[in-house]
Design a protein around this motif. Sequence first.
Motif, PDB file in Angstrom:
ATOM      1  N   PHE A   1       0.860  -1.189   0.000  1.00  0.00           N
ATOM      2  CA  PHE A   1       0.000   0.000   0.000  1.00  0.00           C
ATOM      3  C   PHE A   1       0.894   1.235   0.000  1.00  0.00           C
ATOM      4  CE2 PHE A   1      -2.969   3.175   1.476  1.00  0.00           C
ATOM      5  CZ  PHE A   1      -4.135   2.789   0.830  1.00  0.00           C
ATOM      6  N   PRO A   2       0.702   2.138  -0.943  1.00  0.00           N
ATOM      7  CA  PRO A   2       1.640   3.281  -1.051  1.00  0.00           C
ATOM      8  C   PRO A   2       1.423   4.302   0.056  1.00  0.00           C
ATOM      9  CG  PRO A   2      -0.170   3.524  -2.596  1.00  0.00           C
ATOM     10  CD  PRO A   2      -0.357   2.186  -1.942  1.00  0.00           C
ATOM     11  N   LYS A   3       2.410   5.146   0.255  1.00  0.00           N
ATOM     12  CA  LYS A   3       2.245   6.275   1.181  1.00  0.00           C
ATOM     13  C   LYS A   3       1.488   7.359   0.428  1.00  0.00           C
ATOM     14  CE  LYS A   3       4.624   9.265   4.377  1.00  0.00           C
ATOM     15  NZ  LYS A   3       5.847   9.893   4.847  1.00  0.00           N
ATOM     16  N   LEU A   4       0.299   7.719   0.939  1.00  0.00           N
ATOM     17  CA  LEU A   4      -0.548   8.690   0.224  1.00  0.00           C
ATOM     18  C   LEU A   4      -0.070  10.115   0.509  1.00  0.00           C
ATOM     19  CD1 LEU A   4      -4.070   7.111   0.911  1.00  0.00           C
ATOM     20  CD2 LEU A   4      -2.573   6.727  -1.030  1.00  0.00           C
ATOM     21  N   GLN A   5      -0.324  11.000  -0.450  1.00  0.00           N
ATOM     22  CA  GLN A   5       0.078  12.414  -0.262  1.00  0.00           C
ATOM     23  C   GLN A   5      -0.958  13.106   0.616  1.00  0.00           C
ATOM     24  OE1 GLN A   5       1.216  14.560  -3.794  1.00  0.00           O
ATOM     25  NE2 GLN A   5       2.111  12.736  -4.742  1.00  0.00           N
ATOM     26  N   SER A   6      -0.516  13.435   1.845  1.00  0.00           N
ATOM     27  CA  SER A   6      -1.477  13.943   2.831  1.00  0.00           C
ATOM     28  C   SER A   6      -1.989  15.340   2.484  1.00  0.00           C
ATOM     29  CB  SER A   6      -0.851  13.943   4.220  1.00  0.00           C
ATOM     30  OG  SER A   6       0.322  14.715   4.192  1.00  0.00           O
ATOM     31  N   ASP A   7      -1.171  16.153   1.795  1.00  0.00           N
ATOM     32  CA  ASP A   7      -1.625  17.532   1.550  1.00  0.00           C
ATOM     33  C   ASP A   7      -2.889  17.577   0.690  1.00  0.00           C
ATOM     34  OD1 ASP A   7      -0.139  16.458  -0.441  1.00  0.00           O
ATOM     35  OD2 ASP A   7       0.873  18.319  -1.033  1.00  0.00           O
ATOM     36  N   VAL A   8      -3.027  16.635  -0.276  1.00  0.00           N
ATOM     37  CA  VAL A   8      -4.239  16.681  -1.110  1.00  0.00           C
ATOM     38  C   VAL A   8      -5.435  16.034  -0.417  1.00  0.00           C
ATOM     39  CG1 VAL A   8      -3.024  16.758  -3.322  1.00  0.00           C
ATOM     40  CG2 VAL A   8      -3.624  14.555  -2.335  1.00  0.00           C
ATOM     41  N   LEU A   9      -5.154  15.216   0.608  1.00  0.00           N
ATOM     42  CA  LEU A   9      -6.266  14.524   1.271  1.00  0.00           C
ATOM     43  C   LEU A   9      -6.731  15.215   2.544  1.00  0.00           C
ATOM     44  CD1 LEU A   9      -5.152  10.813   0.869  1.00  0.00           C
ATOM     45  CD2 LEU A   9      -6.862  12.038  -0.445  1.00  0.00           C
ATOM     46  N   SER A  10      -5.975  16.213   3.011  1.00  0.00           N
ATOM     47  CA  SER A  10      -6.340  16.828   4.295  1.00  0.00           C
ATOM     48  C   SER A  10      -7.450  17.864   4.150  1.00  0.00           C
ATOM     49  CB  SER A  10      -5.112  17.463   4.945  1.00  0.00           C
ATOM     50  OG  SER A  10      -4.549  18.393   4.054  1.00  0.00           O
ATOM     51  N   VAL A  11      -7.675  18.369   2.933  1.00  0.00           N
ATOM     52  CA  VAL A  11      -8.759  19.356   2.749  1.00  0.00           C
ATOM     53  C   VAL A  11      -9.647  18.948   1.593  1.00  0.00           C
ATOM     54  CG1 VAL A  11      -7.619  21.386   3.710  1.00  0.00           C
ATOM     55  CG2 VAL A  11      -7.175  20.739   1.347  1.00  0.00           C
ATOM     56  N   GLY A  12     -10.912  19.365   1.669  1.00  0.00           N
ATOM     57  CA  GLY A  12     -11.876  19.043   0.625  1.00  0.00           C
ATOM     58  C   GLY A  12     -11.762  20.007  -0.538  1.00  0.00           C
ATOM     59  N   PRO A  13     -12.614  19.830  -1.543  1.00  0.00           N
ATOM     60  CA  PRO A  13     -12.587  20.724  -2.709  1.00  0.00           C
ATOM     61  C   PRO A  13     -12.986  22.130  -2.306  1.00  0.00           C
ATOM     62  CG  PRO A  13     -14.507  19.281  -2.771  1.00  0.00           C
ATOM     63  CD  PRO A  13     -13.674  18.834  -1.615  1.00  0.00           C
ATOM     64  N   THR A  14     -12.401  23.154  -2.987  1.00  0.00           N
ATOM     65  CA  THR A  14     -12.688  24.549  -2.629  1.00  0.00           C
ATOM     66  C   THR A  14     -14.061  24.963  -3.127  1.00  0.00           C
ATOM     67  OG1 THR A  14     -11.437  25.089  -4.596  1.00  0.00           O
ATOM     68  CG2 THR A  14     -10.308  25.325  -2.474  1.00  0.00           C
ATOM     69  N   ASN A  15     -14.447  24.474  -4.342  1.00  0.00           N
ATOM     70  CA  ASN A  15     -15.759  24.910  -4.863  1.00  0.00           C
ATOM     71  C   ASN A  15     -16.880  24.218  -4.107  1.00  0.00           C
ATOM     72  OD1 ASN A  15     -15.059  22.393  -5.941  1.00  0.00           O
ATOM     73  ND2 ASN A  15     -16.613  22.604  -7.545  1.00  0.00           N
ATOM     74  N   ASN A  16     -17.903  24.971  -3.779  1.00  0.00           N
ATOM     75  CA  ASN A  16     -19.060  24.367  -3.109  1.00  0.00           C
ATOM     76  C   ASN A  16     -19.944  23.713  -4.163  1.00  0.00           C
ATOM     77  OD1 ASN A  16     -18.486  24.963  -0.528  1.00  0.00           O
ATOM     78  ND2 ASN A  16     -19.570  26.928  -0.515  1.00  0.00           N
TER      79      ASN A  16
END
Length: 1307
Positions: free
Chosen positions: A687-702
Motif C-alpha cells: 500500500f503506497p504512502k498517500l500524499q497527505s496535503d491533497v487529502l487533508s482538505v476538501g474541494p474549494t468549490n461548493n
Amino acid sequence: MSGTNAASGAAPCRFAHYFVICGIDTETGLEPDELAALYQWLEADRQGRDPDTAATGENFEQSPLKRTFKSKVLAHYPENVEWNPFDQDAVNMLCMPKGLSFRTQADSREPQFHSFLITREDGSRTYGFVHTFYEEVTSPQICSAMQTLYQMHQAENPSSATPSSSSSSSSMDSLASSLDEADSPSSSSCRPAACGGYDASRDTLYVSKALCLITPMPFMHACRRFLSQVHRAVTASLPPPLPLESYVHNILYEVPLPPPGRSLKFHGVYEPIVCQRPGPGELPLADFPLGQTFPLLGVENLVQLFNCTLLEMQILLYSQDYQRLMTVAEGITTLLFPFQWQHVYVPILPASLLHFLDAPVPYLMGLQSKEGTDRSKLELPQEANLCFVDIDNHCIELPEDFPQFPNKPELIQELSEVLLRYGISPVGGAPPTSVPTSTTTLGSVSTRHPGLKSQQAMRELEDDGRNGNLGGEQLAVLELLQGNATLERLQALAKRTGVRVEALRGVGGEGEAQGGRTAVDEEELRNAKLNVQLREVFASRFTMMFADYEAFVIQSAPDLESWLTNREQMHNFDKASFLSDQPEPYLPFLSHFIETQMFATFIDNKIMSQWEEKEPLLRVFDGRIDKARLYNVRAPSLRSSNYQRCTILKESAQAIEQRLLKIDHTAIHPHLLDMKIGQGKYEQGFFPKLQSDVLSVGPTNNNRWSNRTATAQRRKDRHRQQTEHLTLDNDLKEKYMQEARSLGKNLRQPKLSDLSPSVIAQTNWKFVEGLLKECRMKTKRMLVEKMGREAVELGHGEANITGLEENTLIASLCDLLERIWSHGLQVKQGKSALWSHLLHYQAREETLEQQQAESPVSNGPERRKSESSLGMPSLRESVIQDMRHIQSMGEIKTDVGRARAWIRLSLEKKLLSQHLKRLLSRQSLTKKLYKRYAFLRCEEEKEQFLFHLLSLNTVDYFCFTSVFTTIMIPYRAVIIPIKKLSNAMTTSNPWVCVSGELGDSGVRQITKNVLEMTFDCQNLGKLTTVQLGHDNSGLLAKWLVDCVMVRNEITGHTYKFPCGRWLGKGVDDGSLERVLIGELASPNADEDCGRGCRTPDMQHSPGQTRRASITLMGGRGYKPTSAQIQEAIGEAVNSICKHFHKPEKERGSLTILLCGEVGLVGALELFFHNGFKSARLFQKTVFVWDFVEKAVAYMESADQMGDMQETAEPLGLTCVSLCHYVSAINSSPRNIGKDGKFQLLVCLGARDRLLIQWLPLLVECPVIQRMYEESALLRDRTTVNDLIAVLQTLHDFPITLEASLVKGIDL
C-alpha cells in the motif's frame, strides 16, 4: 441506530468522515502491546503478585508469531473533523483488536473484513469498516528482531514450540489465555517452517495492515466493496486507472450521504457502488445482513436472544470471526425498533478490555474466541443473568426463569416463512437451501452450471475463505481465481472463444446480470429486501402490543425545565392500568419489559416530544400507530392475544427495490488531483504512502449538495433563533437532558482511548455509584407500590400494584443483588456469585462451629424469643439455617435458583439486610473473594446499600411462600389452654387439621397432655383455619382452649387462631370441634423498629367477646347499638365485594371475610342476638341456633298439618330448602356445637344464594314472638328489608367455601 442523526445539524452530509491506515510503524519497530501488558498488570494485581514484574509485556513462553505487538495509526485523512473528533487510540484498538499479527509464507494470509462502532457519551454512534490484509515486511530491522525473539523463545522453551496455556482457578485467567493466541486458522497445527518457527534466511515475513473507513451511518455493503476494490488495486499486476489518492479524496469529500428515501451511486476503483437510505416513514437504516444472522443462530435461538435483549440481561456474543460478532450485535439491536439499547454496547471487545466483563450492569458485548477453545473452560465473572451466545456452534445458553416473548411460536412461524421464501433455512447452522455448503467440491462451480446459482456458490466459497472455513484444496482454487490478472486473462479468452464463464464472475464482482446489474448488486438487493421484511415482522409485534401506549403516558409537568428537574420523582407511565388492559398471556413479559431502561427512555422521549422535535424512531413508530388506527379500529381486538401477521411485507420490500433499481443521485466521479509528480510510486502488493496535503482538505468549490446543506442549515438556525427565547438556556438544558437520560444507566460505553489504571478505577467507581443508585430506586419503588396496596386493603385509595408486578420487582431485586455480588469478583464456584459467597461463608462457619462447641444461636440473632403469650419455643435464625432450608429443597436444581430462593426467604422473614450484613461482616472472606475496587469492599456504599434493604422490612412479603408452592415445609402447632381455670389438661385425645390457601394438612393426632406437635406437609400457603377437636373420652373430657398457635418453621411466620371457648359435651354450646380463623401474629415489640413496623392487619380472628353465648355477653355488658350492628354488616359485605374485584391471584382468604372477627357470620350473629330474650335463672343458656331449630320445627309441623299448603309456591320451596339445610347440618357426623352450626348455615346460605329467602321465613315464624323482644332488629320489618337489600349484592359473586368449613355436610 442513533447514527441516523449524526450527520444532521452542524455536520455536513458527507458519506465518510475518515480514511485510516493502521499497521506496523517501521520507525519504532516491534513493541509489545501495552494494552496486553496493562491487562497482565491488572491480573497480577488481582492475584496478589507484584504487578510491576508482570507489566513488562514480554512473554517468552509464547512463540513470537503468536504474540501481540503494538499497532499504530500510520495515517488518517483528514487530520480532524470538527463534529466527529478523531480518537486515535480507540480507532487503532478497534481496527486491530488484537494488535499486529505476523505470518510467514506457510500461513494462510486471507484478507479479512470486519466492522466496529464507537458510541459517544451522548449515545450517538460512529461506524468503522475495516479491510485487513497481509503485507510483506521489507524492514531488515524488524525481520532480525523477529529472528532474535524466536531464538530467545527457543532458549526459554527448548521442549515445546507451541506452549499450552496454563489453567488457573481464577475467573479471568482462562478468559485471558483463550484470547492470547493468534487467530490464525493454522495456529493450532504445526507449521512446515520449523513448526511455528521463523528463520530470516529461509522464510518471508508478513504483517497485518488495516484500511478503514469511518462513517456516520452503517453503509456496510458499500464500504466493504469500496475497501476491497482499493485493496485489489494494490495487489493487481497493473496500477489502478487513477492514483489511489483520487479515490480516497472522492469518497471523503465528493460523495454525499444519500438523502432520506433516496439512493446514490458513486464510483470505486473498478466498479460503481450503490447505496440507499430509508425514507422518513420507514424503518431506519440497517445494512448488516440479517440473512446471515438468522442462519448463524436459527430462528428460535434468535427470538430467545431478542427476548433477553428486551429484558436487558447481560449478553455475551462469542465467535472466532469479528464480523460475525458485529453482524449479530447490530442485527439484534436493529430488531428492537422502536426501542434502543441503553446500556454498555461493545460488539467487539478488545483483549485489553476483558475486565469490562466484570461490569455489574446490563451489557451487549462480543468476545473473540480462539479456535478449539472449549466453552466449559471459559469462566466468566457473572453468569446468573447472562445470555451466552456461541455463534460458531449455533447455540445459546439462557439465564434461568425469565418470561417468554408473547406469541413466540407464531412469531417463529412467520419469520421462518419469510426466510424460506429467500431460500434460507430457519434452523441454526443449516446451510442456505439455494447455496452449496462450504464442503462443496470444485465440480459444483464448474462451467456446466452457469447462471446466478453458481455465482452465488462462488460468493459463498469466497465468504467461507474469508471466515477461515475452507480446506486446503478449495482455498488454493479460490486464491487462483482471485488473482486479478488471471481473471482478466480468462475473461478476455472467454470473449474471444465465446465460452460462458459466468461461474467465475461472482469472485471479482464484475459478472453482469440482467439489466446491466452485477451479481453482487443482485445479492445486495436480496439482502436489503430480506432485512426489511424480517424487521417489519418484529416491528409489527410492537405496533400491536403498544398500540394504545399514549393513553397511559402521564404528562404532568407544565414545561420541559420542571419536568427535567423533577424527572426522578415523577411517574411517567401508568403501569398498573396499562397491564390491566393487556391480554393475560402477555402479562409476564410486559410486566418485566415496562420496568426496563429502554422502555423508560422511550416514554421520556414521548414526553419531551411535546416541547422539542420528536426523536426519529418515535416519529416513525407513532406514524405507524396512527396509520393502523385509520385502517383498523383496535377496540375489539384490544384484549385479544390472537397473533396478527405483518401486512406490509411486500410494500416495504418494493420501496427498497425501487430505490436500488432506479438510482436517484450519482456522485462526482473520481478525478486527477493537483498532486506532486513522482511520489507514491506503484509497487504491487504494497500500500503506497498517500500524499497527505491533497487529502487533508476538501474541494474549494461548493458543489450542489454542500450548498443544499448550507441552505437547510441556515433555515434551521433561523428557526432556532425564533424559538430560543421560549426554551431553556441550551447549556443548562443539555445538562438536564444528560442527567435525565443517564437515570438508571451507569456507563453507556467504556472509554477506549485512555486505559490507565486510574481511568479503570474511575470506571469502576461509576459502576459502584450506579449500583447504589439502582438499589435506592428499586427499594423505593417496591416500598411505594407495596404500601400503596396495603393502604387499599385498609380502605384508602386505589390499588396500583398487581401480584405479577410485585413478583417482577422482586425478581429484578434478585438480579441486582447478583450483579452487586459479581462486581469485582475474584473467586467463584458455580454460576451464582451470591450463592458462591454464601457457600464459602457456610464452610467457614461450620468449621468454626466444630472448633468451638458453642450454640449455633451465635451465628445470627434470634428472630423470636420464647414468650409465654405465644407459648412457642424460640426459632433460631441464622444465615446458615436459612441456607440449609434452601439446600434441602430438592425442587431447586441450580445455584442461581438457590440464591434467588434464599433472597426471597430472607425478604419474607424481614432478615435480608441483617443476613447480608452478617455475611459481609467476615471481612477476611470478602477480601479473599473480591478485588479492591469491588462494590462490596466500598465501606460507605455498602452501609447505604444495607440501609436501603433494611427499609423493605416495613412491609410484608410472602414472596417465598407464594412461589415455592410444592415444597415440603415443617410446621409446629401448639394448643394453649386457659390455665387459670381447671380442666387445663384433658383425658380425651385432641387432634388438629391446619388449612391454608394452598391446601390442608389432614387430621393430625396430638399426644395427650403434650399439646404440641411438629409435622411436615406440602406448602399450605398463608394459613387460614385450624379445625380443633377431641374424642370426648375419659373422665376429664371438658377442655377450655385459649388459642392454637401454628408456625411455619422455614419462614418463621406464626399464626394465632383464637378460641376462648369450651370443647366438650354439656358445656358451652356442646361442641367437640371448632373451626378457628387465623391471623398472622405480630413480631415482638422488642425487635428493631425496622422489622417490627408493619401495617395493621384487617384479618383478625373471632375473639372471645363475639363468640361467647348471650349469657357471657350480657355478663360482660357488651351490647352494640343497632347502628353499630348495621354498620358491621355493611362493612362485612363491602369487604367481600372488594375481594371479588381483585385479580384472582391476589384475593387472599374468603374464609376470613366470612368467618373472621369482622366477617359476615359475626355481623349476622350480632343482628340475631339483638333483642334475644336472655336465659332465665336456673335454665341453661339459649343460643341463636335454638331459635333456628324451633322455627324449622314449627315449619315442619305446620307443613304436616297442612297450614303451609296455602302459601305461595316459591315460599313453600324456600321453606323446604331451609328445613333441608338445617337437617343436614344437624345430622352431620361432626360435633361442631350450636354456634358452629349457625356459622355453617350462614356460609351455605351465602354460597347458594338462599340467605335473603330464608330471612323472611324466620321473621314470619310465630316462634319469634316468644324468643325476641318487641324492640329486636329481627322484628323490625324496615331493618330486615334493608338487610335483605344489602345481602342481595352478594349474589353477583361465586362464593366458594373452604373444605374445612363444609366437611361432612351432605346436601
